[in-house]
Design a protein around this motif. Structure first.
Motif, PDB file in Angstrom:
ATOM      1  N   LEU A  26      35.972  71.148  91.913  1.00  0.00           N
ATOM      2  CA  LEU A  26      37.353  71.615  90.772  1.00  0.00           C
ATOM      3  C   LEU A  26      37.735  70.533  90.039  1.00  0.00           C
ATOM      4  CD1 LEU A  26      38.749  73.843  93.801  1.00  0.00           C
ATOM      5  CD2 LEU A  26      37.118  74.539  91.878  1.00  0.00           C
ATOM      6  N   GLN A  27      37.567  69.327  90.274  1.00  0.00           N
ATOM      7  CA  GLN A  27      38.275  68.430  89.325  1.00  0.00           C
ATOM      8  C   GLN A  27      37.332  68.347  87.975  1.00  0.00           C
ATOM      9  OE1 GLN A  27      39.013  64.391  91.260  1.00  0.00           O
ATOM     10  NE2 GLN A  27      38.823  65.690  93.386  1.00  0.00           N
ATOM     11  N   ALA A  28      36.221  68.970  87.915  1.00  0.00           N
ATOM     12  CA  ALA A  28      35.652  69.290  86.517  1.00  0.00           C
ATOM     13  C   ALA A  28      36.477  70.401  85.785  1.00  0.00           C
ATOM     14  CB  ALA A  28      34.277  69.495  86.764  1.00  0.00           C
ATOM     15  N   ILE A  29      37.277  71.065  86.331  1.00  0.00           N
ATOM     16  CA  ILE A  29      38.219  72.234  85.616  1.00  0.00           C
ATOM     17  C   ILE A  29      38.784  71.493  84.794  1.00  0.00           C
ATOM     18  CG2 ILE A  29      39.615  74.017  85.906  1.00  0.00           C
ATOM     19  CD1 ILE A  29      37.626  74.904  88.166  1.00  0.00           C
ATOM     20  N   GLY A  30      38.631  71.938  83.388  1.00  0.00           N
ATOM     21  CA  GLY A  30      39.460  71.472  82.138  1.00  0.00           C
ATOM     22  C   GLY A  30      40.445  72.529  81.557  1.00  0.00           C
ATOM     23  N   LEU A  31      40.771  72.145  80.404  1.00  0.00           N
ATOM     24  CA  LEU A  31      41.441  73.193  79.400  1.00  0.00           C
ATOM     25  C   LEU A  31      40.583  74.337  79.237  1.00  0.00           C
ATOM     26  CD1 LEU A  31      44.172  73.881  77.876  1.00  0.00           C
ATOM     27  CD2 LEU A  31      43.042  72.664  75.951  1.00  0.00           C
ATOM     28  N   LEU A  32      39.422  74.165  78.898  1.00  0.00           N
ATOM     29  CA  LEU A  32      38.489  75.250  78.686  1.00  0.00           C
ATOM     30  C   LEU A  32      38.397  76.310  79.538  1.00  0.00           C
ATOM     31  CD1 LEU A  32      36.176  76.325  76.901  1.00  0.00           C
ATOM     32  CD2 LEU A  32      34.691  75.070  78.367  1.00  0.00           C
ATOM     33  N   GLU A  33      38.279  75.965  80.878  1.00  0.00           N
ATOM     34  CA  GLU A  33      37.955  76.928  81.950  1.00  0.00           C
ATOM     35  C   GLU A  33      39.419  77.582  82.303  1.00  0.00           C
ATOM     36  OE1 GLU A  33      36.990  73.507  82.058  1.00  0.00           O
ATOM     37  OE2 GLU A  33      34.577  73.922  82.142  1.00  0.00           O
ATOM     38  N   ALA A 295      40.464  84.059  62.779  1.00  0.00           N
ATOM     39  CA  ALA A 295      41.123  83.799  63.723  1.00  0.00           C
ATOM     40  C   ALA A 295      42.577  83.897  63.533  1.00  0.00           C
ATOM     41  CB  ALA A 295      40.808  82.478  64.721  1.00  0.00           C
ATOM     42  N   SER A 296      43.112  83.342  62.622  1.00  0.00           N
ATOM     43  CA  SER A 296      44.517  83.578  62.419  1.00  0.00           C
ATOM     44  C   SER A 296      45.118  84.860  62.197  1.00  0.00           C
ATOM     45  CB  SER A 296      45.072  82.329  61.565  1.00  0.00           C
ATOM     46  OG  SER A 296      45.074  82.661  60.193  1.00  0.00           O
ATOM     47  N   SER A 297      43.974  85.659  61.412  1.00  0.00           N
ATOM     48  CA  SER A 297      44.600  87.053  61.087  1.00  0.00           C
ATOM     49  C   SER A 297      44.463  87.908  62.584  1.00  0.00           C
ATOM     50  CB  SER A 297      43.624  87.659  60.052  1.00  0.00           C
ATOM     51  OG  SER A 297      42.187  87.888  60.589  1.00  0.00           O
ATOM     52  N   LEU A 298      43.500  87.341  63.330  1.00  0.00           N
ATOM     53  CA  LEU A 298      43.574  88.043  64.844  1.00  0.00           C
ATOM     54  C   LEU A 298      44.581  87.543  65.870  1.00  0.00           C
ATOM     55  CD1 LEU A 298      39.673  88.157  65.122  1.00  0.00           C
ATOM     56  CD2 LEU A 298      41.088  90.107  64.779  1.00  0.00           C
ATOM     57  N   GLY A 299      45.318  86.482  65.171  1.00  0.00           N
ATOM     58  CA  GLY A 299      46.565  85.900  66.057  1.00  0.00           C
ATOM     59  C   GLY A 299      45.923  85.152  67.290  1.00  0.00           C
ATOM     60  N   LEU A 300      44.509  84.585  67.007  1.00  0.00           N
ATOM     61  CA  LEU A 300      44.004  83.791  68.046  1.00  0.00           C
ATOM     62  C   LEU A 300      44.031  82.137  67.878  1.00  0.00           C
ATOM     63  CD1 LEU A 300      40.718  85.804  68.830  1.00  0.00           C
ATOM     64  CD2 LEU A 300      43.119  85.962  69.987  1.00  0.00           C
ATOM     65  N   PRO A 301      44.823  81.459  68.255  1.00  0.00           N
ATOM     66  CA  PRO A 301      45.052  79.967  67.878  1.00  0.00           C
ATOM     67  C   PRO A 301      43.922  79.234  68.482  1.00  0.00           C
ATOM     68  CG  PRO A 301      46.365  80.545  69.856  1.00  0.00           C
ATOM     69  CD  PRO A 301      45.752  81.917  69.205  1.00  0.00           C
ATOM     70  N   ARG A 302      43.311  78.238  67.614  1.00  0.00           N
ATOM     71  CA  ARG A 302      42.312  77.284  68.125  1.00  0.00           C
ATOM     72  C   ARG A 302      42.849  76.558  69.464  1.00  0.00           C
ATOM     73  NH1 ARG A 302      38.254  74.069  64.596  1.00  0.00           N
ATOM     74  NH2 ARG A 302      37.634  72.379  66.023  1.00  0.00           N
ATOM     75  N   THR A 303      42.152  76.744  70.429  1.00  0.00           N
ATOM     76  CA  THR A 303      42.779  75.958  71.595  1.00  0.00           C
ATOM     77  C   THR A 303      42.045  75.023  72.385  1.00  0.00           C
ATOM     78  OG1 THR A 303      43.431  78.283  71.879  1.00  0.00           O
ATOM     79  CG2 THR A 303      43.544  76.903  74.005  1.00  0.00           C
ATOM     80  N   VAL A 304      40.722  74.944  72.216  1.00  0.00           N
ATOM     81  CA  VAL A 304      39.808  73.863  72.615  1.00  0.00           C
ATOM     82  C   VAL A 304      38.768  73.645  71.663  1.00  0.00           C
ATOM     83  CG1 VAL A 304      38.595  73.088  74.735  1.00  0.00           C
ATOM     84  CG2 VAL A 304      39.989  75.073  74.970  1.00  0.00           C
ATOM     85  N   SER A 305      38.215  72.478  71.600  1.00  0.00           N
ATOM     86  CA  SER A 305      36.829  72.112  71.249  1.00  0.00           C
ATOM     87  C   SER A 305      36.028  71.416  72.026  1.00  0.00           C
ATOM     88  CB  SER A 305      37.248  70.987  69.854  1.00  0.00           C
ATOM     89  OG  SER A 305      38.055  71.655  68.972  1.00  0.00           O
ATOM     90  N   THR A 306      34.870  71.938  71.745  1.00  0.00           N
ATOM     91  CA  THR A 306      33.654  71.211  72.872  1.00  0.00           C
ATOM     92  C   THR A 306      32.507  70.746  72.179  1.00  0.00           C
ATOM     93  OG1 THR A 306      32.687  73.319  72.954  1.00  0.00           O
ATOM     94  CG2 THR A 306      34.027  72.870  74.760  1.00  0.00           C
TER      95      THR A 306
END
Ligand code: COA
Length: 315
Positions: A26-33, A295-306
């Motif tokens: 569970l310590q592998a769970i980061g912002l993405l998850e 994405a910005s027209s859909l109101g979805l902010p960039r949250t994570v990069s992998t």
């Protein structure tokens, strides 16, 4: 979990390891998850590992050399300290669930556990090994680079509440045998190292679907262009448990405007809204080009990069 002076044992996960293993993995769970709901679906999957029948089945698959996934651990006095899993894809081993219990970090445990996973990939004769890591996880990236992995591609994850309805026409849903030409088109768009290690398939156009697809779900595919020629492709899933819709952009032709590309994901977003998704996730290969505007027209902010990292299995 204190670290003692016992010799460290490297081996595969056993059923009796599960309670401690779960605390470590569970310590592998980061912002993405956490921001996509994959934390909840992952924990639910871990819970199914408690079933005794499953372990007998896994032992059989292992003995036959066809297990779809293997989980390796480092233990100290029988207690799991570090873990890494490997999923076997057609041309690669895909490493996931890498974690070391916080007090045991910096002693080489993850490096050794991942090397056990590499040996399993070698035995299965897969030419490539791949993994995804959050782009700002410098510690993990340093460990992977030392293990021979190189940054091969980046993906941007735009995440937010499901947008309100404003359908944009343009995309056609692709099903059945028409998927074949979509798969070929997607692979032609890709950089060679990515195509070689993680080729598109009808069920998995973008390798990230492997980790993000809800159990048993079938994705829906939309394309811009058919029947005259494909210009852009996206694959979407809905996860009822977390009320999350995810749409993966598999490729787009250079020069398409953000207005046109909005038409590619619009049917997926409409589907998410109708089905009751409270959260929507748009995943796009980086550099994202016109997708930042979509994405910005859909109101979805960039949250994570992998970052996708790949190495050859040999060497
Ligand atoms: C990334 C992670 C798995 C590495 O595990 P590990 O067992 O510490 O790895 P190793 O000991 O093989 O390598 C650790 C590297 O981290 C750094 N490190 C050193 N001491 C450390 C400490 N006390 N704590 C954390 N990192 C340390 C060093 O760069 C070390 O490499 P070095 O040999 O050049 O010093 C671990 O930090 C972790 O569990 N992080 C949280 C979960 C995570 O990010 N998982 C990866 C998801 S893709």
């Amino acid at each position: 979990m204190a670290v003692s002076s016992h010799p460290i044992e490297y081996r595969e996960l056993r059923r009796s390891d599960l309670p401690v293993w779960e605390k470590v993995v569970l310590q592998a769970i980061g912002l993405l998850e956490r921001s996509t709901g994959l934390d909840k679906t992952t924990v639910a999957q871990f819970r199914t590992l408690g079933r005794p029948g499953l372990w007998a089945f896994l032992r059989l698959l292992r003995a036959l050399g066809v297990a779809p996934v293997r989980v390796f651990v480092a233990t100290d006095a029988g207690q799991v300290q570090s873990t890494a899993a490997v999923l076997f894809l057609p041309r690669s081993g895909y490493i996931a669930g890498v974690a070391t219990d916080a007090p045991a970090r910096g002693k080489g445990l993850a490096t050794h556990v991942i090397e056990s996973a590499h040996a399993a990939v070698r035995r299965r004769r897969k030419p490539w090994i791949a993994l995804d890591v959050e782009a700002d996880n410098e510690t993990a990236i340093r460990v992977y680079r030392r293990l021979g992995y190189r940054e091969t591609a980046e993906f941007a994850w735009f995440i937010g509440p499901t947008p309100g309805s404003s359908p944009v026409p343009g995309a056609t849903e692709v099903r059945g045998s028409s998927l074949k030409s979509v798969v070929e088109w997607v692979d032609r768009q890709r950089p060679a190292p990515l195509r070689d290690a993680l080729p598109a398939r009808p069920r998995t156009l973008v390798h990230l679907e492997t980790i993000a697809r809800p159990a048993g779900a079938k994705g829906r595919t939309w394309a811009l262009g058919p029947p005259t020629g494909i210009r852009a492709v996206a694959r979407a899933y809905y996860t009822p448990m977390t009320q999350t819709g995810m749409v993966f952009v598999a490729g787009w032709e250079a020069g398409l405007s953000s207005d046109t590309l909005r038409g590619l994901v619009s049917p997926a977003v409409e589907w998410f809204r109708e089905i009751g998704a409270t959260r929507s996730v748009l995943v796009v290969p980086d550099p994202t080009g016109p997708w930042d505007d979509v994405a910005s027209s859909l109101g979805l902010p960039r949250t994570v990069s992998t970052t996708l990292m790949i190495r050859a299995t040999a060497g």
